[in-house]
Write a protein that holds these residues in place. Structure first.
Motif, PDB file in Angstrom:
ATOM      1  N   GLU A 305      -6.657   5.435   0.358  1.00  7.94           N
ATOM      2  CA  GLU A 305      -5.761   5.290   1.510  1.00  7.94           C
ATOM      3  C   GLU A 305      -6.536   5.065   2.797  1.00  7.94           C
ATOM      4  OE1 GLU A 305      -1.906   7.482   3.565  1.00  7.94           O
ATOM      5  OE2 GLU A 305      -2.907   8.421   1.858  1.00  7.94           O
ATOM      6  N   LYS A 309      -6.201   1.807   5.205  1.00  8.74           N
ATOM      7  CA  LYS A 309      -5.925   1.888   6.649  1.00  8.74           C
ATOM      8  C   LYS A 309      -6.981   1.141   7.456  1.00  8.74           C
ATOM      9  CE  LYS A 309      -2.370   4.790   6.495  1.00  8.74           C
ATOM     10  NZ  LYS A 309      -1.009   4.414   6.954  1.00  8.74           N
ATOM     11  N   SER A 352       1.877  -0.994  -0.639  1.00  8.86           N
ATOM     12  CA  SER A 352       1.383  -1.333   0.705  1.00  8.86           C
ATOM     13  C   SER A 352       0.503  -2.575   0.684  1.00  8.86           C
ATOM     14  CB  SER A 352       0.588  -0.150   1.275  1.00  8.86           C
ATOM     15  OG  SER A 352       1.409   0.991   1.409  1.00  8.86           O
ATOM     16  N   SER A 543      11.659  -3.014   3.760  1.00  7.31           N
ATOM     17  CA  SER A 543      10.241  -2.701   3.735  1.00  7.31           C
ATOM     18  C   SER A 543       9.895  -1.569   4.695  1.00  7.31           C
ATOM     19  CB  SER A 543       9.418  -3.947   4.097  1.00  7.31           C
ATOM     20  OG  SER A 543       9.680  -4.343   5.429  1.00  7.31           O
ATOM     21  N   GLN A 546      10.410   4.038   3.656  1.00  7.52           N
ATOM     22  CA  GLN A 546       9.492   4.618   2.686  1.00  7.52           C
ATOM     23  C   GLN A 546      10.027   5.969   2.257  1.00  7.52           C
ATOM     24  OE1 GLN A 546       6.782   2.972   1.497  1.00  7.52           O
ATOM     25  NE2 GLN A 546       7.503   1.252   2.693  1.00  7.52           N
TER      26      GLN A 546
END
Length: 551
Positions: A305, A309, A352, A543, A546
């Motif tokens: 993750e 990012k 993602s 989209s 979440q």
């Protein structure tokens, strides 16, 4: 819950948490093994047998239930003030056996019956029975996903415990932490923080500021603070815990805290600091647990993750694939919860990255695992919701509708009966109906979603307005022009004040309203085009929603 008002860890399953203490009443009566039902000691004998069989494992649950039922029958026939604690214990044993057999509704009725016998004037044995009954009832409600009822029962038990032991007993602190975990499951972070603060106050006074109990309190407090978005205070508690662990030379636990520090830095958007914290923890995890452990897989996903990012997609995929290799080697039956959670997290990362098909497959694998585990209704619903979102994004509206419908049904039965989550799920469900040309169904669903969002967020909230806009489009497609105009006028008034008259969204609302006002007999083709525009724009909306981590 154990004896003496002691709360056990939520890491164990509910049947273990609801274990029955054998002290006090089971030592009463004759020490001989009495099987004659006419004997005055037969009830105690049945209790001993039921308790022994219950503690020996699930294979003897039916026998344990039979002996508990015999004990209950015995004491009900001879009930008096002296025998009442034994009757309550028999009911608790009967409930515990039925709980492990999956007879949850019967368990609830049995426990309610035992609690109806309690009055505050009774002695300590009765008080313990009432406390244990409330906690056992809370566990049962929790397994059914009925968290509001569970929390109400837990707090009733805590109140009784405080009245008997006082506010500063360590056993009260343990119960506070136990209930705080339930509040975290229900995403009630403020209540969880307050209970953690109570436990922390007790443990600092009773055990010392550098005690292991205080460290555990701070770790749970971090989860509540993180849920509230107070990451700075969470980081402060983590560093205090880390400092204490370093003094006590507990390197492995320091590594666990380092991983939590990485999570907090990640939430604060400090990706370099997060990556550094995770890298500190990784070698200790590999050394202690092995390179193919579930814990190493989870840390790999945290690093994935961070890389995502930072925009290093290839490195992120590498960490994801490493985690998947570990999950493939581990037997699902050993760590089903952890594997399902890990697969869900990997699926979210691939989503993602825009790899929707891969993400769907992983979500479906996680769903297959969770559906076989009792008490996972909220987690199953969360994954079904995400699957519905993905199907909607790739244009498979029938599959999206079915997945969302199943999730909505579960949320309505649990803690999300009237929440933002349910409102947004209904909105997507309505959009899926539009994709299937089910205009009447879509309209009804949008109306329900609007009523929930108006109540929960207010009619002027951005999400409430977005659903109102979808509902206006559905009204227009059905020829309910007046209703569509009325809604668009309300939306336009609010958005002009909220966004300004020159904002692109406001201009779009103004143009839609103008067309409706100028058209008195719009052709069906034009309405279909309007509906198609709404459906195409919904892909961009979906989209944004979440649903990872819904409890």
């Amino acid at each position: 819950m154990g004896s003496g008002f002691q709360s056990s860890s939520r890491a164990n399953n509910v049947s273990k948490r609801s274990s029955i203490s054998s002290k006090s009443t089971l030592s009463s009566g004759s020490s001989k093994s009495v099987s004659n039902s006419d004997s005055p000691y037969a009830g105690y004998h049945y209790l001993r047998l039921a308790h022994s069989l219950h503690m020996s494992g699930k294979k003897n649950d039916v026998k344990a239930m039979d002996y508990a039922l015999k004990a209950v029958d015995f004491f009900e026939k001879r009930s008096n003030a002296k025998a009442m604690p034994e009757l309550v214990m028999g009911l608790h044993l009967l409930a515990a056996a039925k709980c492990r057999l999956g007879h949850y509704e019967e368990v609830i009725q049995i426990l309610k019956k035992s609690l109806a016998m309690y009055t505050p004037e009774m002695g300590s044995e009765h008080t313990f029975g009432a406390f244990a009954g409330h906690m056992q009832l809370g566990d049962t409600y929790s397994m059914l996903g009925q968290y509001e009822d569970a929390l109400q029962s837990y707090h009733a038990g805590l109140k009784i415990q405080k009245q008997f032991l006082g506010d500063m007993d360590c056993r009260v602190a343990h119960s506070c932490l136990y209930i705080a975990e339930s509040h975290l499951q229900a995403m009630q972070f403020k209540e969880a923080e307050e209970l953690c603060e109570q436990a922390l106050k007790i443990h600092i006074e009773q055990c010392g500021i550098d005690s292991e109990e205080v460290i555990s309190d701070r770790k749970l407090m971090v989860l509540a603070l993180t849920g509230k978005g107070n990451h700075e205070k969470a980081l402060e508690n983590l560093f205090l815990a880390r400092e204490t662990l370093l003094v006590n030379r507990k390197d492995v636990e320091v590594a666990n805290v380092d991983a939590s520090i990485g999570d907090t830095y990640l939430a604060l958007g400090l990706y370099d600091e997060a990556g550094a914290a995770y890298q500190k923890a990784l070698p200790f995890f590999e050394w202690v647990h092995g390179k193919d452990s579930i814990i190493v897989a989870a840390l790999s996903l945290s690093l994935a993750e961070v890389c995502l990012k930072k925009g290093t997609i290839r490195e992120s995929k590498s960490y994801c694939e490493n985690a998947l290799r570990i999950y493939a080697r581990v037997k699902v039956g050993q760590f089903p919860d952890e594997i399902a959670s890990g697969l869900t997290e990997v699926a979210g990362l691939f989503e993602s990255m825009g790899e929707y098909e891969h993400s769907l497959r992983l979500f479906q694998q996680a769903l297959e695992i969770l559906e076989k585990i009792p008490g996972q209704q909220s987690e199953v619903a969360a994954i079904e919701a995400q699957i519905g979102v993905l199907f909607h994004v790739i244009g498979k509206y029938e599959e999206a509708y079915m997945a969302l419908k199943s999730a909505v049904c579960k949320f309505r039965c649990g803690i999300h009966r009237k929440t933002w989550f349910l409102g947004m799920l209904l909105n997507l469900m309505g959009l899926a109906c539009l994709g299937l040309d089910a205009l009447w169904d879509a309209t009804e669903i949008f109306e329900e979603a609007k009523s929930i969002l108006d109540e929960v967020c207010g009619p002027h909230h951005a999400d409430s307005l977005a659903i109102s806009s979808n509902l206006a489009g559905a009204y227009d497609a059905l020829g309910r022009t007046d209703d569509a105009i009325s809604l668009l006028e309300q939306i336009l008034d609010v958005n002009e004040g909220r966004l300004g008259t020159l904002h692109p969204d406001v201009e779009g609302d103004r143009q839609r309203l103008k067309e409706l006002l100028n058209e008195s007999g719009r052709s069906r083709t034009k309405k279909t085009n309007s509906l198609r525009d709404l459906l195409l724009s919904s892909r961009a909306q979906s989209s944004r929603f979440q649903f990872k981590g819904i409890a």
